[in-house]
Design a protein around this motif. Structure first.
Motif, short mmCIF file in Angstrom:
data_model
loop_
_atom_site.label_atom_id
_atom_site.label_comp_id
_atom_site.label_asym_id
_atom_site.label_seq_id
_atom_site.Cartn_x
_atom_site.Cartn_y
_atom_site.Cartn_z
N HIS A 131 -23.27 88.72 -37.51
CA HIS A 131 -23.82 87.41 -37.12
C HIS A 131 -24.75 86.96 -38.24
O HIS A 131 -25.71 87.67 -38.58
CB HIS A 131 -24.59 87.48 -35.81
CG HIS A 131 -25.33 86.20 -35.49
ND1 HIS A 131 -24.69 85.05 -35.08
CD2 HIS A 131 -26.66 85.89 -35.58
CE1 HIS A 131 -25.57 84.09 -34.90
NE2 HIS A 131 -26.78 84.56 -35.19
N GLU A 133 -27.04 83.67 -39.80
CA GLU A 133 -27.60 82.35 -39.47
C GLU A 133 -28.57 81.91 -40.56
O GLU A 133 -29.28 82.72 -41.14
CB GLU A 133 -28.30 82.38 -38.12
CG GLU A 133 -29.45 83.35 -38.02
CD GLU A 133 -30.05 83.40 -36.63
OE1 GLU A 133 -31.29 83.38 -36.53
OE2 GLU A 133 -29.28 83.44 -35.65
N HIS A 287 -15.27 85.09 -44.14
CA HIS A 287 -15.01 84.38 -42.89
C HIS A 287 -14.48 82.98 -43.16
O HIS A 287 -13.59 82.50 -42.46
CB HIS A 287 -16.31 84.32 -42.09
CG HIS A 287 -16.24 83.47 -40.86
ND1 HIS A 287 -15.40 83.75 -39.80
CD2 HIS A 287 -16.90 82.32 -40.53
CE1 HIS A 287 -15.55 82.83 -38.86
NE2 HIS A 287 -16.44 81.95 -39.28
N ALA A 288 -15.02 82.32 -44.18
CA ALA A 288 -14.59 80.96 -44.53
C ALA A 288 -14.92 80.69 -45.98
O ALA A 288 -15.86 81.27 -46.54
CB ALA A 288 -15.29 79.93 -43.63
N SER A 311 -24.26 78.70 -38.91
CA SER A 311 -24.17 80.09 -38.49
C SER A 311 -22.71 80.52 -38.43
O SER A 311 -21.80 79.69 -38.36
CB SER A 311 -24.82 80.27 -37.12
OG SER A 311 -26.19 79.92 -37.15
N ALA A 312 -22.49 81.83 -38.47
CA ALA A 312 -21.13 82.35 -38.42
C ALA A 312 -21.13 83.70 -37.72
O ALA A 312 -22.07 84.49 -37.84
CB ALA A 312 -20.56 82.50 -39.84
N ASP A 313 -20.05 83.96 -36.98
CA ASP A 313 -19.83 85.24 -36.32
C ASP A 313 -18.42 85.70 -36.64
O ASP A 313 -17.46 84.94 -36.48
CB ASP A 313 -19.99 85.11 -34.80
CG ASP A 313 -21.42 84.80 -34.40
OD1 ASP A 313 -22.21 85.75 -34.23
OD2 ASP A 313 -21.76 83.61 -34.26
N PHE A 314 -18.29 86.95 -37.08
CA PHE A 314 -16.97 87.49 -37.41
C PHE A 314 -17.04 89.01 -37.38
O PHE A 314 -18.13 89.60 -37.29
CB PHE A 314 -16.49 86.99 -38.77
CG PHE A 314 -17.46 87.15 -39.90
CD1 PHE A 314 -17.39 88.24 -40.76
CD2 PHE A 314 -18.46 86.20 -40.13
CE1 PHE A 314 -18.28 88.39 -41.82
CE2 PHE A 314 -19.36 86.34 -41.19
CZ PHE A 314 -19.27 87.44 -42.03
#
Length: 324
Positions: A131, A133, A287-288, A311-314
């Motif tokens: 996670h 952020e 992730h991206a 934010s990102a979750d992976f």
């Protein structure tokens, strides 16, 4: 233990298993080897030396990143994304695994990310849940190009959203960097190929199972810059000629790139002869990523292909590949 949130790969998208004669041998790793007392970073998995992860938000700027009115390369450099330092905030362990919290920001910089890494093991593989952020101050991006590059006939809500994204704060990528031994250069993956693909060049490739060496993954642009991304990856393996190495499976399709130099080296180089291979392979599992645009001969990155600061979750599943 098993992780109910992690789907099993489809049979066509499963990495190859190690075989001994006619029998498939499970690749049971030794426990993960984190640096508990300092960073919480991984030192190895099974018999494989593996350094990482490190959050990465930057890429060696492309000609388009440098030359277009969107000013992405300048915005990233002003935020210090090319020189992030990783500072461990906390490392805790419990019966389920280990959690490390790391702040990534340039020295004396105010723009950063706070990332939580949660490690778990089922005895065969390691699952890493991430996670990330944004923290600190992220100013608006200067953009003096007045054309929004958005089709005015779109429905009003879609039009306004793309107009907003066109001027939004951007990242080059959001993902993890690893270092693996230089001889783990035989790459196999299930995803897009055989050539590179970015969000705005995705139609140029197809989904399938491909093989290449790390050197063959590179796209030799005249000026050294970001290149070689593979998109929509379900799994990828990085092994030596005997089949020893690492398998990476994404909980969702991910991007990867692997090269023998850091991102900073192409940024500083003027010619390919300036790129000197180092002692390890630098592996990106992202992730991206942001699109490339066509600013050298046309517009910059269209808003739908821009990577917004957010934010990102992976999650990734890491498994050692080892032959006796």
């Amino acid at each position: 233990m098993r992780w109910p949130g992690l789907p099993r790969p489809h049979s066509l998208a499963r990495p190859p298993r190690v075989r001994e004669g006619d029998r498939t041998r499970p690749n049971r790793p030794r426990p993960l080897r984190p640096d508990h007392r300092t960073t919480g970073a991984l030192l190895g998995i099974g018999e494989l030396p593996l350094r990482g992860p490190r959050l990465n938000l930057w890429r060696a700027p492309t000609d388009n990143d440098r030359g277009w009115h969107q000013r992405d390369a300048g915005y990233w450099r002003d935020r210090g994304l090319h020189r992030l330092r990783q500072r461990t905030v906390s490392v805790t362990a419990d019966a389920n695994g280990m959690v490390a919290v790391v702040r990534s920001a340039a020295a004396a910089g105010s723009s950063g990310y706070l990332t939580t890494y949660r490690w778990e093991s089922d005895g065969d593989s390691l699952r890493l849940q991430v996670h990330a952020e944004p923290v600190g101050h992220w100013p608006e991006r200067g953009d003096d190009f007045h054309d929004t590059m958005v089709d005015p006939v779109l429905p009003p809500e879609e039009y306004q959203e793309l107009v907003r994204r066109d001027k939004s704060r951007s990242l080059a990528r959001i993902g993890l960097d690893w270092q693996i031994p230089a001889d783990r250069s035989q790459v196999e993956w299930f995803g897009t190929g055989p050539g590179e693909a970015y969000p705005d060049s995705r139609p140029a490739v197809r989904v399938g199972r491909f093989r290449a060496t790390v050197d063959e993954l590179q796209t030799p642009y005249v000026r050294p810059q970001e290149n070689g991304n593979r998109a929509d990856t379900r799994w990828a393996t990085f092994a030596d000629r005997a089949g020893n190495g690492l398998s990476v499976v994404g909980e969702e399709p991910f991007h990867f790139a692997a090269r023998r130099w850091t991102d900073q080296q192409p940024d500083a180089a003027r010619h390919h002869s300036d790129l000197v291979p180092g002692p390890v392979i630098h592996l990106h599992t992202d992730h991206a990523v942001q699109g490339l645009g066509t600013a050298a001969v046309g517009p910059g990155v269209l808003p739908q292909y821009r990577l917004e600061f957010a934010s990102a979750d992976f999650a990734f599943l890491l498994t050692p590949l080892q032959r006796s």
